[in-house]
Design an enzyme around this catalytic site. Structure first.
Site, PDB file in Angstrom:
ATOM      1  N   TYR A   1       4.506   5.992   9.868  1.00 38.35           N
ATOM      2  CA  TYR A   1       5.006   4.791  10.554  1.00 38.35           C
ATOM      3  C   TYR A   1       5.654   3.801   9.581  1.00 38.35           C
ATOM      4  O   TYR A   1       6.289   2.850  10.007  1.00 38.35           O
ATOM      5  CB  TYR A   1       3.839   4.108  11.296  1.00 38.35           C
ATOM      6  CG  TYR A   1       2.599   3.959  10.427  1.00 38.35           C
ATOM      7  CD1 TYR A   1       2.459   2.885   9.562  1.00 38.35           C
ATOM      8  CD2 TYR A   1       1.591   4.935  10.436  1.00 38.35           C
ATOM      9  CE1 TYR A   1       1.354   2.768   8.740  1.00 38.35           C
ATOM     10  CE2 TYR A   1       0.490   4.827   9.620  1.00 38.35           C
ATOM     11  CZ  TYR A   1       0.366   3.741   8.765  1.00 38.35           C
ATOM     12  OH  TYR A   1      -0.717   3.632   7.941  1.00 38.35           O
TER      13      TYR A   1
ATOM     14  N   ARG B   1       0.882  -1.176   0.000  1.00 42.66           N
ATOM     15  CA  ARG B   1       0.000   0.000   0.000  1.00 42.66           C
ATOM     16  C   ARG B   1       0.913   1.217   0.000  1.00 42.66           C
ATOM     17  O   ARG B   1       1.643   1.442   0.965  1.00 42.66           O
ATOM     18  CB  ARG B   1      -0.855  -0.041   1.275  1.00 42.66           C
ATOM     19  CG  ARG B   1      -1.977   0.965   1.326  1.00 42.66           C
ATOM     20  CD  ARG B   1      -2.549   1.051   2.725  1.00 42.66           C
ATOM     21  NE  ARG B   1      -1.616   1.734   3.607  1.00 42.66           N
ATOM     22  CZ  ARG B   1      -1.643   1.691   4.940  1.00 42.66           C
ATOM     23  NH1 ARG B   1      -2.559   0.986   5.557  1.00 42.66           N
ATOM     24  NH2 ARG B   1      -0.751   2.343   5.664  1.00 42.66           N
TER      25      ARG B   1
ATOM     26  N   HIS C   1      -3.589   4.668   5.066  1.00 45.01           N
ATOM     27  CA  HIS C   1      -4.858   3.937   4.975  1.00 45.01           C
ATOM     28  C   HIS C   1      -5.880   4.716   4.139  1.00 45.01           C
ATOM     29  O   HIS C   1      -6.554   4.164   3.286  1.00 45.01           O
ATOM     30  CB  HIS C   1      -5.402   3.675   6.379  1.00 45.01           C
ATOM     31  CG  HIS C   1      -6.710   2.978   6.351  1.00 45.01           C
ATOM     32  ND1 HIS C   1      -6.835   1.673   5.942  1.00 45.01           N
ATOM     33  CD2 HIS C   1      -7.966   3.420   6.634  1.00 45.01           C
ATOM     34  CE1 HIS C   1      -8.126   1.325   5.986  1.00 45.01           C
ATOM     35  NE2 HIS C   1      -8.811   2.364   6.404  1.00 45.01           N
TER      36      HIS C   1
HETATM   37  C1  TPP Z   1     -14.695  -6.605  10.599  1.00 50.11           C
HETATM   38  C2  TPP Z   1     -14.011  -5.276  10.537  1.00 50.11           C
HETATM   39  N1  TPP Z   1     -13.097  -4.953  11.485  1.00 50.11           N
HETATM   40  C3  TPP Z   1     -12.475  -3.749  11.442  1.00 50.11           C
HETATM   41  C4  TPP Z   1     -12.765  -2.856  10.463  1.00 50.11           C
HETATM   42  C5  TPP Z   1     -12.074  -1.489  10.426  1.00 50.11           C
HETATM   43  N2  TPP Z   1     -11.118  -1.442   9.328  1.00 50.11           N
HETATM   44  C6  TPP Z   1     -11.422  -0.900   8.145  1.00 50.11           C
HETATM   45  S1  TPP Z   1     -10.162  -1.004   7.040  1.00 50.11           S
HETATM   46  C7  TPP Z   1      -9.174  -1.787   8.176  1.00 50.11           C
HETATM   47  C8  TPP Z   1      -7.796  -2.209   7.798  1.00 50.11           C
HETATM   48  C9  TPP Z   1      -7.860  -3.196   6.707  1.00 50.11           C
HETATM   49  O1  TPP Z   1      -6.593  -3.663   6.367  1.00 50.11           O
HETATM   50  P1  TPP Z   1      -6.439  -4.710   5.231  1.00 50.11           P
HETATM   51  O2  TPP Z   1      -7.474  -5.771   5.344  1.00 50.11           O
HETATM   52  O3  TPP Z   1      -5.027  -5.154   5.209  1.00 50.11           O
HETATM   53  O4  TPP Z   1      -6.801  -3.893   3.907  1.00 50.11           O
HETATM   54  P2  TPP Z   1      -6.027  -2.622   3.291  1.00 50.11           P
HETATM   55  O5  TPP Z   1      -6.600  -1.413   3.974  1.00 50.11           O
HETATM   56  O6  TPP Z   1      -4.589  -2.797   3.545  1.00 50.11           O
HETATM   57  O7  TPP Z   1      -6.374  -2.658   1.843  1.00 50.11           O
HETATM   58  C10 TPP Z   1      -9.837  -1.964   9.384  1.00 50.11           C
HETATM   59  C11 TPP Z   1      -9.263  -2.608  10.562  1.00 50.11           C
HETATM   60  C12 TPP Z   1     -13.739  -3.217   9.500  1.00 50.11           C
HETATM   61  N3  TPP Z   1     -14.071  -2.391   8.499  1.00 50.11           N
HETATM   62  N4  TPP Z   1     -14.331  -4.436   9.551  1.00 50.11           N
END
Ligand code: TPP
Ligand code: MG
Length: 404
Positions: A302, A290, A294
């Site tokens: 970080y 990425r 976020h």
């Molecule tokens: C079940 C659930 N837990 C927590 C979240 C909050 N949340 C949204 S995005 C995210 C990080 C996701 O990381 P990843 O799956 O690695 O995807 P990326 O953002 O790297 O594409 C989190 C924890 C959520 N949307 N759904």
């Protein structure tokens, strides 16, 4: 103990296998991450030759990737101009994964994208103006201004299920789409994505296990972009390769370089063909990084700079452009013309999106995706064939579930 060992196959199509580890270090001024292991200065490998794509198709994917990236830059500018309502999420560095995967689907198959898969939305036929208007909550956006983020799809024409924010929930939904098509007499590919963070959820297991048992044509792309918010993959799971999880489901697991459009496409094409033959799901782990925070509010301070530099050299668009030029499938002038054309399209769409009206206050009482009774939801593939109390395999004329 001789004879007690089992071996399983995970296909790893990468031309390089970086072994970096990220360790959390606490110091007086806070927490930071340190990279160790691996060669941060390693030369960038070539793009792998596709077994299936013609030069024309690959150039088409290249154009989608350019549109994906440049549309996100436009969104960033619109955000900075205060025109975007809410946040913006980027798929920078992941364009080969989004566009190469969606390109493997047929028009009558299905996609369930996540927030970073705007490129996949473009491939499925959404215009940049749809996405821009969505982020600006305009009346003409896919959700008529009711949602100012990525929660839109199109179940009528483009066969796109709207992203579900609760991570993992798209997996059983897309498995259900494949099951629905099966009950209508057709095995189709139903593609969706999950991140390195999101794959830890319970519903990921439930959805994938259901698809595996029913041999549904789910194509699950695990986007291992090394970060989930500010949590590095090394602090999320103990295996280096998430594709290994496929072993536990009894389905094929494949690893690809997520910055190589050819390899992403080939793996997805093979998984889709398997789905169409009724042989069940495939888990594809796409490794990449990425390349932003976020979302727009996160400066990603970080992330160690050296890691950004390493992956920047593996930029999917630069790699593909270099490959197309080296193959002489595209000249520098043709590439410049293509970029100019993408810019022209974006400028046109941006102007339309910015000039379009906000929704009227009274329209808030209407439905999000459609008004009551506005259209009938009909089976897309045929009349459901259900025989009570029977159970059949994927190629069977009988449904693979018992219906009472
Ligand atoms: C079940 C659930 N837990 C927590 C979240 C909050 N949340 C949204 S995005 C995210 C990080 C996701 O990381 P990843 O799956 O690695 O995807 P990326 O953002 O790297 O594409 C989190 C924890 C959520 N949307 N759904
Ligand atoms: Mg991630």
């Amino acid at each position: 103990m001789k004879g007690d060992h089992r071996t399983y196959t995970i296909l790893d199509y990468r031309l390089e296998k970086p072994h970096f580890t990220l360790r959390q270090v606490r110091s007086e001024d806070g927490v930071r991450y340190e990279v160790s292991g691996g060669d941060l200065a390693a030369p960038v490998p070539a793009v792998r030759e596709s077994k299936y794509l013609s030069p024309k198709q690959l150039i088409e994917i290249y154009r989608w990737m350019l549109l994906n990236r440049r549309m996100e830059s436009s969104l960033e500018n619109l955000y900075k101009q205060g025109k975007v309502v809410g946040g913006v999420y980027f798929g920078l560095g992941q364009e080969a994964c989004s566009c190469g995967s969606a390109y493997a689907l047929k028009a009558d198959e299905w996609l369930g994208p996540l927030i970073r898969n705007q490129g996949a939305l473009l491939v499925r036929g959404f215009a940049p103006r749809d996405i821009m208007m969505q982020y600006m909550a305009k009346a003409g956006s896919p959700t008529k201004g009711r949602d100012a983020s990525s929660h839109f799809g199109d179940i009528e024409k483009r066969n796109v299920v709207a992203p579900i924010s609760t991570l993992g929930d798209l997996i059983p939904v897309l498995a259900g789409v494949a099951l629905g098509a099966r009950l209508q007499g057709k095995n189709i590919a139903a593609m969706t994505y999950i991140g390195d963070g999101g794959q830890s959820t319970g519903v990921t297991y439930e959805g994938l296990n259901f698809a595996a048992v029913q041999k549904l044509g789910l194509v699950l792309i695990v986007e291992n972009n090394l970060w989930a918010y500010s949590t590095p993959a090394d602090m999320q799971f103990c295996r280096k390769d998430l594709a290994e999880r496929a072993i536990a489901y009894g389905i094929p697991g494949v690893i690809v370089d997520g910055t190589d459009a050819c390899r992403v496409y080939d793996a997805c094409h093979e998984a889709c063909e398997r789905a169409r033959r009724g042989e069940g799901p495939t888990l594809i782990e796409a490794k990449m990084m990425r390349m932003k925070g976020h979302a727009i509010h996160d400066a990603a301070e970080y992330v160690p700079k050296t890691l950004f530099e390493y992956w920047k050299r593996r930029d999917p668009i630069a790699r593909l452009e270099g490959y197309l030029l080296a193959k002489k499938w595209l000249t520098a002038a043709e590439s410049a013309a293509l970029i100019a054309d993408v810019e022209r399209q974006l400028e046109e769409d941006r102007e339309v999106a910015v000039a379009s009206p906000m929704p009227s206050p009274e329209s808030a009482a209407g439905g999000v995706y459609c008004g009551a009774g506005c259209h009938e939801i009909k089976p897309k593939y045929g009349t459901p064939q259900v025989h009570a109390g029977t159970s059949g395999g994927p190629q069977s004329s009988e449904p693979a579930v018992h219906l009472k």
